[in-house]
Design a protein around this motif. Sequence first.
Motif, short mmCIF file in Angstrom:
data_model
loop_
_atom_site.label_atom_id
_atom_site.label_comp_id
_atom_site.label_asym_id
_atom_site.label_seq_id
_atom_site.Cartn_x
_atom_site.Cartn_y
_atom_site.Cartn_z
N GLN A 5 0.87 -1.03 0.15
CA GLN A 5 -0.20 0.00 0.04
C GLN A 5 0.75 1.16 -0.09
N PRO A 6 0.64 2.15 -0.54
CA PRO A 6 1.39 3.50 -1.02
C PRO A 6 1.42 4.13 0.39
N ILE A 7 2.53 5.09 0.68
CA ILE A 7 2.83 5.82 1.51
C ILE A 7 2.63 7.29 1.30
N SER A 11 -2.66 13.02 0.70
CA SER A 11 -3.05 13.63 1.99
C SER A 11 -1.66 13.53 2.82
N PHE A 12 -0.78 12.40 2.71
CA PHE A 12 0.59 12.39 3.31
C PHE A 12 1.42 13.41 2.78
N ILE A 128 -0.82 6.56 7.15
CA ILE A 128 0.11 5.46 6.76
C ILE A 128 -0.40 4.14 6.80
N PRO A 129 -0.03 3.12 5.87
CA PRO A 129 -0.57 1.75 6.24
C PRO A 129 -0.02 1.21 7.30
N ARG A 130 -0.73 0.58 8.06
CA ARG A 130 -0.14 0.19 9.39
C ARG A 130 1.20 -0.69 9.14
N GLU A 131 1.03 -1.73 8.24
CA GLU A 131 2.29 -2.56 8.19
C GLU A 131 3.81 -1.64 7.60
N GLU A 135 8.39 2.92 8.58
CA GLU A 135 8.90 3.48 7.08
C GLU A 135 8.29 4.83 6.92
N GLY A 136 6.97 5.00 6.91
CA GLY A 136 6.24 6.07 6.80
C GLY A 136 6.67 7.57 7.77
#
Length: 396
Positions: A5-7, A11-12, A128-131, A135-136
């Motif tokens: 899933q993209p970071i 929005s980010f 940010i995707p939890r996994e 990194e995010g």
Amino acid sequence: MSTKQPIWTKSFLNISISNLFIFIVFYALLTLLPIYVTEEIGGSESEAGLIITIFLLSAIIVRPFSGRLIDRFGKKKMLVTSAAFFAAASFLYPLVDNYVALLFLRFFHGVWFSIVTTAAGGIAADTIPRERRGEGLGYFAMSMNLAVVTGPFIALTLLQYVSYMTIFLVLSGVMTIGVLCTLGVKVIENSEPAPTHKLTFNDLFEKKSFPIAIVGLFVAFSYASVISFISLYAKSIGLLEAAGFFFAVFAVAMLVSRPFTGRMFDVRGPNTVILPAFVLFALGLVTLSLTTESWMLLLAGALIGLGYGSIVPSFQTLAIQAAPESRSAHATATFFTFFDTGIATGSFILGIIVTTLGYANLYMMLGIFVIGILFFYQWIQKQKKTEKRLQSQTNY
């Protein structure tokens, strides 16, 4: 094969740019105002220091209430509102021409800094995707790392060519762009109803984030020696010119390492990043204590950038992961309350100690202290594992 899933969503990107501009203004004023107080207002050096302290004090006081406010009024609303007030406060600096009024303005500015950074940190974690959170949040922390260099560079470069009033207006313009960026952030609001009961401890702090926040306080306490005394130390050993490049090397080291350390955190676990980072931070402080040449000062900057720069986003991630999803803002507020307290107390206490020990001995002592913090962190992690094991046995 599962797709990551993209970071870097819209929005980010918006929340990261907004956070960058907030911290550019913060660090620019941190550099500029002590000079402004002594040269334009006629204040003393201690009064110049109080201008910085009062800002941090208001941020520390308000920070625990930030999570409650965000729950009560909504993440997006509080993000935009607090960013707008932070920008509005920036526009007031050209209108202030006496020390007492400046103190009040700094306290007011610190209130909104506390709320907007808490909201931004919580929202960034949610987008940010939890996994990929390690990194995010590492990438998100890069916005603060860039500002460490960019803010002072803008302030000190402009000071050579334009008036203080012009610089204040430029910084206000920068923050206005930051406010516009907050409008483009899509936010996942809490599905739980906002609390209506009287204020409780849980409304102010996230207890599950306490252990890592306490370790973060000690790390911030140690780091306060770098931001508070590096220029004075460099001047005392005849390396003031090299000190100008210290934070540039510091920031580059953080930025270069960030993509790798964030990914390692998610894939191989937090300790693969945190344990070496502690050692590098300690080595950087020891190198500072032994510095006699410019290259040694810059090497210390690189080591501290790699070490300290990896610890902070890792700890912020652990603080958020320790809490339920709906309390990401509370976890962020808790972590930074402790962190800001570490910076503030470190600047004060270490300032007293340095008069007795001297700068070189202080940095050597703190290098050893950081290794002590590493053992404390490992002890906390063991306690946490034992507690989880006992809990699973009880549930079984």
